[in-house]
Design an enzyme around this catalytic site. Structure first.
Site, PDB file in Angstrom:
ATOM      1  N   GLU A   1      -6.778  -0.018  14.677  1.00  0.00           N
ATOM      2  CA  GLU A   1      -7.350  -1.013  13.774  1.00  0.00           C
ATOM      3  C   GLU A   1      -6.341  -2.108  13.428  1.00  0.00           C
ATOM      4  O   GLU A   1      -5.238  -1.839  12.966  1.00  0.00           O
ATOM      5  CB  GLU A   1      -7.813  -0.319  12.489  1.00  0.00           C
TER       6      GLU A   1
ATOM      7  N   ARG B   1       2.296   1.346  10.245  1.00  0.00           N
ATOM      8  CA  ARG B   1       1.783   1.660   8.917  1.00  0.00           C
ATOM      9  C   ARG B   1       2.939   1.558   7.944  1.00  0.00           C
ATOM     10  O   ARG B   1       3.782   2.449   7.868  1.00  0.00           O
ATOM     11  CB  ARG B   1       1.178   3.068   8.901  1.00  0.00           C
TER      12      ARG B   1
ATOM     13  N   SER C   1     -10.496  -5.729   9.728  1.00  0.00           N
ATOM     14  CA  SER C   1     -11.619  -5.045   9.112  1.00  0.00           C
ATOM     15  C   SER C   1     -12.489  -6.057   8.391  1.00  0.00           C
ATOM     16  O   SER C   1     -12.051  -6.734   7.465  1.00  0.00           O
ATOM     17  CB  SER C   1     -11.113  -3.987   8.138  1.00  0.00           C
TER      18      SER C   1
ATOM     19  N   ARG D   1       0.841  -1.193   0.000  1.00  0.00           N
ATOM     20  CA  ARG D   1       0.000   0.000   0.000  1.00  0.00           C
ATOM     21  C   ARG D   1       0.877   1.244   0.000  1.00  0.00           C
ATOM     22  O   ARG D   1       1.843   1.325   0.740  1.00  0.00           O
ATOM     23  CB  ARG D   1      -0.928  -0.008   1.222  1.00  0.00           C
TER      24      ARG D   1
ATOM     25  N   ARG E   1       1.706  -5.132  11.912  1.00  0.00           N
ATOM     26  CA  ARG E   1       0.958  -4.322  12.873  1.00  0.00           C
ATOM     27  C   ARG E   1       0.550  -5.153  14.100  1.00  0.00           C
ATOM     28  O   ARG E   1       0.705  -4.711  15.243  1.00  0.00           O
ATOM     29  CB  ARG E   1      -0.273  -3.688  12.232  1.00  0.00           C
TER      30      ARG E   1
END
Length: 420
Positions: A347, A273, A350, A258, A388
RNA sequence: GGUGGAGUCGCCUAGUGGCCGAGGGCGCACGCCUCGAAAGCGUGUGAGGGGGCAACCCCUCCGUGGGUUCAAAUCCCACCUCCACCGCCA
């Protein structure tokens, strides 16, 4: 993508969805285009039909008659060509707009512009209390020689990281545990491509809207996918599945990429991140039955919660608001896991129900017992995304001497060690 | 990277410009036959879009996209995928 008929019959419902999701889509323009397009299609069909009979006649005609026909054709073909061009133009524009049509969110979703409107539906576990000064995952990892950041960035730029030694094993352990749990729950394990073509990205809904977020490799007309979901949907693109094969349940593992283009200078420290990470993703294709889809949504959530509970990590389950859930989603529940160094839940998972939005784009259908062909429903949820989750694990399980307690479920994958 | 071959209706296959409005076989469904079944025989057998109250009708689709032609599964170009071999390589 929505059913055109549904949009025609429920324009206000679609407009409402556009509004609560904060999208930029002119539904009236879409409806007008749809109408124009159908009219043109009808005219082209009729012209085409005439042209076919011309050709038949031509085959049987003598030379004199052929000359006449050719003359008639000239006019006719010009007109047909014009009609075809108009049709191509309207249907291209219509197609673009169709790709921007949102799934109508479920009625229980909080209405709001962004994540600030999200609500917590439940929480599990208590944040750990330390009788020493806990380190954040970066300090801890560096202290133990488990990660390299400065050097990694020399190699791969901002947000790059290197995992070293036991942290490599711990990452593997997390994935192995997740894969094993999913295997036990009848999910087919799939190691899938991260390097993909454009079509599956459009099919999943990552394109065209998310272009800025995706690494592109123009020389090869390829992209780096941000999740295994892209390949998993793509696998069945264009297929008509036998209803008996449903539900399709996959645990997809892949590297994920990403660009984090909208997150400049946010979370630049550490493993929270990053541009490249490793994820086990849960993915389901089921019949277009809302009750069944809801059951799978609950099960995907349950699997994620089972994992976090087994790891002993405190978390909260969030009901995502209409503005936060994205274009294609009917319902989205994030799971936020406690990060001691941040003093808040972040988070890590999801869970999304897409209804048939994704299946329509990717053209994934199934045949019912009585032979009817229908678009399937798809759902997905994270199982384990590292680093993460690895960071959360380090921070929550650290001991006073900077060792890390290994949750029992991971020990079998770490030679039985109870601390690292 | 190179050379050659191939992609047709779930599967196999026929098809070298109009008789393809895609034939045949397998499979599948239904019917006949049978006490029941098998075999045999018969009928049917894709997707998408559109028109019509309807019975029904029209258009598109032979890997994908262009092109040639009055007319393309068929000819031309590009691309994708698969197979074989050569080179390179973990």
């Amino acid at each position: 993508m929505l059913d055109k008929r549904f949009i025609r019959e429920n324009p206000d419902v679609v407009k409402q969805a556009v509004r609560v999701k904060g999208l930029d889509l002119d539904v009236d323009e879409l409806l007008q285009l749809d109408q124009d397009n159908r009219k043109l299609q009808f005219e082209v069909d009729q012209a085409q039909s005439r042209r076919k009979s011309f050709s038949k006649e031509f085959a049987k005609a003598d030379e004199a008659r052929r000359a006449e026909l050719r003359a008639e054709h000239a006019d006719f073909d010009t007109r047909l060509k014009e009609l075809r061009e108009q049709l191509a133009a309207t249907s291209a524009r219509l197609g673009e707009l169709m790709l921007l049509t949102p799934t109508v969110p479920w009625e229980g979703a909080p209405v709001g512009p962004d994540e600030s409107a999200n609500t917590v539906v439940r929480a599990w576990g208590a944040p750990p209390s330390f009788d020493f000064a806990p380190l954040d995952h970066v300090d801890l990892a560096e202290k133990r020689g488990w990660a390299e950041f400065a050097r990694a960035r020399r190699v791969a730029g901002e947000r790059a990281y290197v995992l070293c030694g036991d942290l490599v094993l711990l990452e593997r352990a997390l994935h192995s545990y997740a894969l094993e749990l999913l295997r036990e729950r009848d999910f087919q394990l799939m190691a899938v491509p991260a390097l993909v073509k454009e079509a599956p990205l459009v099919g999943t809904g990552m394109l065209p809207k998310g272009r800025a977020e995706i690494y592109e490799i123009p020389a090869d007309d390829a992209y780096l996918a941000g999740t295994a979901e892209v390949s998993l949907v793509g696998l069945h693109s264009g297929e008509i599945l036998d209803a008996a094969k449903l539900p399709v349940r996959y645990a997809g593992i892949s590297p994920c990429f990403r660009r984090e283009i909208g997150s400049a200078s946010r979370d630049v420290r550490g493993l929270l991140r990053v541009h490249q990470f490793e994820k086990v993703e849960q993915f389901v294709v089921c019949a277009d039955d809302q009750a069944e889809s809801d059951r799978w949504h609950a099960e995907l959530l349950d699997t994620a919660e089972t994992i976090l509970q087994a790891l002993g990590l405190a978390y909260e389950v969030v009901e995502c608001s209409t503005g936060d859930m994205g274009v294609g989603k009917y319902r989205m529940n994030d799971i936020n896991t406690w990060f001691p160094s941040l003093g808040l839940y972040r988070e890590t998972h999801s869970c999304s129900s897409m209804r048939d939005w994704q299946a329509r784009r990717a053209n994934v259908r199934y045949r019912t017992a009585d032979g009817e062909v229908r678009f399937a429903y798809t759902l997905n949820n994270t199982a384990v995304a590292t680093p993460r989750l690895l960071a959360a694990l380090l921070e929550n399980c650290q001991l006073a001497d900077a060792r890390v307690r290994v949750p029992e479920v991971l020990r079998p994958y770490l030679g039985g060690r109870d601390t690292l």
